[in-house]
Design a protein around this motif. Structure first.
Motif, PDB file in Angstrom:
ATOM      1  N   ILE A 124       0.862  -1.180   0.000  1.00  0.00           N
ATOM      2  CA  ILE A 124       0.000   0.000   0.000  1.00  0.00           C
ATOM      3  C   ILE A 124       0.897   1.227   0.000  1.00  0.00           C
ATOM      4  N   GLN A 125       0.643   2.150  -0.910  1.00  0.00           N
ATOM      5  CA  GLN A 125       1.463   3.351  -1.046  1.00  0.00           C
ATOM      6  C   GLN A 125       1.224   4.297   0.130  1.00  0.00           C
ATOM      7  N   PRO A 126       2.227   5.149   0.458  1.00  0.00           N
ATOM      8  CA  PRO A 126       2.097   6.083   1.588  1.00  0.00           C
ATOM      9  C   PRO A 126       0.816   6.917   1.481  1.00  0.00           C
ATOM     10  N   VAL A 185       3.418  -6.682   9.339  1.00  0.00           N
ATOM     11  CA  VAL A 185       4.153  -5.654   8.600  1.00  0.00           C
ATOM     12  C   VAL A 185       5.572  -6.138   8.316  1.00  0.00           C
ATOM     13  N   THR A 186       5.976  -6.078   7.025  1.00  0.00           N
ATOM     14  CA  THR A 186       7.356  -6.432   6.659  1.00  0.00           C
ATOM     15  C   THR A 186       8.161  -5.211   6.219  1.00  0.00           C
ATOM     16  N   ALA A 187       7.486  -4.091   5.881  1.00  0.00           N
ATOM     17  CA  ALA A 187       8.157  -2.828   5.549  1.00  0.00           C
ATOM     18  C   ALA A 187       7.159  -1.697   5.741  1.00  0.00           C
ATOM     19  N   GLY A 188       7.641  -0.555   6.224  1.00  0.00           N
ATOM     20  CA  GLY A 188       6.778   0.600   6.409  1.00  0.00           C
ATOM     21  C   GLY A 188       6.069   0.596   7.745  1.00  0.00           C
ATOM     22  N   LYS A 189       5.052   1.451   7.843  1.00  0.00           N
ATOM     23  CA  LYS A 189       4.257   1.594   9.065  1.00  0.00           C
ATOM     24  C   LYS A 189       2.784   1.527   8.701  1.00  0.00           C
ATOM     25  N   ALA A 190       1.975   1.061   9.645  1.00  0.00           N
ATOM     26  CA  ALA A 190       0.548   0.891   9.377  1.00  0.00           C
ATOM     27  C   ALA A 190      -0.296   1.328  10.554  1.00  0.00           C
ATOM     28  N   VAL A 191      -1.528   1.683  10.244  1.00  0.00           N
ATOM     29  CA  VAL A 191      -2.571   1.830  11.251  1.00  0.00           C
ATOM     30  C   VAL A 191      -3.691   0.891  10.833  1.00  0.00           C
ATOM     31  N   ILE A 192      -4.102   0.046  11.766  1.00  0.00           N
ATOM     32  CA  ILE A 192      -5.211  -0.882  11.553  1.00  0.00           C
ATOM     33  C   ILE A 192      -6.408  -0.330  12.312  1.00  0.00           C
ATOM     34  N   VAL A 193      -7.549  -0.264  11.650  1.00  0.00           N
ATOM     35  CA  VAL A 193      -8.792   0.154  12.294  1.00  0.00           C
ATOM     36  C   VAL A 193      -9.797  -0.972  12.093  1.00  0.00           C
ATOM     37  N   ALA A 194     -10.382  -1.436  13.195  1.00  0.00           N
ATOM     38  CA  ALA A 194     -11.417  -2.473  13.139  1.00  0.00           C
ATOM     39  C   ALA A 194     -12.542  -2.031  14.059  1.00  0.00           C
ATOM     40  N   GLY A 195     -13.699  -1.716  13.453  1.00  0.00           N
ATOM     41  CA  GLY A 195     -14.785  -1.165  14.255  1.00  0.00           C
ATOM     42  C   GLY A 195     -14.319   0.168  14.811  1.00  0.00           C
ATOM     43  N   LEU A 229       1.239  -0.108  13.838  1.00  0.00           N
ATOM     44  CA  LEU A 229       2.172  -1.216  13.673  1.00  0.00           C
ATOM     45  C   LEU A 229       3.426  -0.737  12.953  1.00  0.00           C
ATOM     46  N   VAL A 230       4.563  -1.327  13.317  1.00  0.00           N
ATOM     47  CA  VAL A 230       5.826  -1.103  12.609  1.00  0.00           C
ATOM     48  C   VAL A 230       6.359  -2.456  12.154  1.00  0.00           C
ATOM     49  N   VAL A 231       7.479  -2.446  11.454  1.00  0.00           N
ATOM     50  CA  VAL A 231       8.063  -3.678  10.915  1.00  0.00           C
ATOM     51  C   VAL A 231       8.190  -4.748  11.998  1.00  0.00           C
ATOM     52  N   GLY A 232       7.696  -5.932  11.682  1.00  0.00           N
ATOM     53  CA  GLY A 232       7.744  -7.066  12.600  1.00  0.00           C
ATOM     54  C   GLY A 232       6.499  -7.232  13.440  1.00  0.00           C
ATOM     55  N   ASP A 233       5.665  -6.192  13.529  1.00  0.00           N
ATOM     56  CA  ASP A 233       4.430  -6.282  14.319  1.00  0.00           C
ATOM     57  C   ASP A 233       3.340  -7.017  13.546  1.00  0.00           C
ATOM     58  N   MET A 290       7.284   5.562   3.378  1.00  0.00           N
ATOM     59  CA  MET A 290       7.548   4.518   2.384  1.00  0.00           C
ATOM     60  C   MET A 290       6.343   3.605   2.268  1.00  0.00           C
ATOM     61  N   ALA A 291       6.305   2.836   1.193  1.00  0.00           N
ATOM     62  CA  ALA A 291       5.191   1.918   0.974  1.00  0.00           C
ATOM     63  C   ALA A 291       5.105   0.904   2.114  1.00  0.00           C
ATOM     64  N   LEU A 292       3.888   0.613   2.495  1.00  0.00           N
ATOM     65  CA  LEU A 292       3.625  -0.425   3.490  1.00  0.00           C
ATOM     66  C   LEU A 292       3.603  -1.767   2.778  1.00  0.00           C
ATOM     67  N   GLN A 293       4.333  -2.720   3.316  1.00  0.00           N
ATOM     68  CA  GLN A 293       4.311  -4.076   2.779  1.00  0.00           C
ATOM     69  C   GLN A 293       4.024  -5.030   3.923  1.00  0.00           C
ATOM     70  N   GLY A 294       3.307  -6.086   3.609  1.00  0.00           N
ATOM     71  CA  GLY A 294       3.019  -7.061   4.636  1.00  0.00           C
ATOM     72  C   GLY A 294       2.220  -8.232   4.106  1.00  0.00           C
TER      73      GLY A 294
END
Length: 190
Positions: free
Chosen positions: A120-122, A141-151, A157-161, A179-183
């Protein structure tokens, strides 16, 4: 006629119908109601005493949510390894300027588990409506940073999470870094 005296295709069919019926917790009456095939015919098929027509086989397969091929497939007769090729264009579930989703699991597994590689692109996100009741997702997550929203819940999350969350509510995976999020995403169904 005993099951061992049946031709291989008939033996596979009678064993698969019995196995699937028991796995789904169906009685013969319940399978008859779900498939539109009489209880006595189903009993004869399971005992190897009937050779069902294609139409009857189709209705039984539909009752289990399978194709005829999946119903009569003998897993031990085929190879023990299934491969999803990285360069197979059919494995791309989505590919656009914001998001690429590549299927890593064989298509016939979709009713129980799905495995995807995501990019997913930044600033972009993968937004999903609620899936079937009981659906869960696991994202790593294998690269980048993410926010997960559920409900109404959110986590960063960061790499390895990894995050395991309900997917039977509206949910999203958003790329928050520069950077692009990969996972990897695993979807499971109850």
């Amino acid at each position: 006629m005993s099951k061992s005296a049946l031709d291989p295709a008939s033996r596979v069919l009678c064993e698969r119908v019995t196995e699937l019926r028991q796995h789904h917790g169906f009685t013969l009456d319940q399978l008859a109601a779900a498939s539109g095939v009489s209880r006595s015919m189903l009993s004869q098929i399971e005992r190897g005493q009937a050779n069902p027509t294609l139409a009857v086989t189709f209705r039984i397969a539909q009752a289990f949510g399978l194709s005829i091929g999946e119903l009569v497939d003998d897993p031990l007769a085929s190879g023990l390894i299934e491969v999803v090729r990285g360069d197979d264009p059919a494995s791309l579930f989505r590919a656009d300027s914001e998001c690429q989703i590549r299927t890593l699991s064989p298509l016939h597994m979709e009713k129980s588990v799905e495995f995807y590689e995501l990019q997913i692109q930044p600033g972009a996100s993968l937004d999903s409506s609620a899936h079937f009741s009981g659906t869960r997702e696991l994202f790593t997550v294998t690269a980048g940073k993410a926010v997960i929203v559920a409900g109404g819940t959110e986590c960063k999350l960061v790499v390895g999470d990894s995050a395991h969350y309900r997917a039977d509510v509206e949910h999203s995976i958003r790329a928050t870094g520069r950077m692009a999020l990969q996972g990897y995403l695993v979807v499971t169904y109850k």
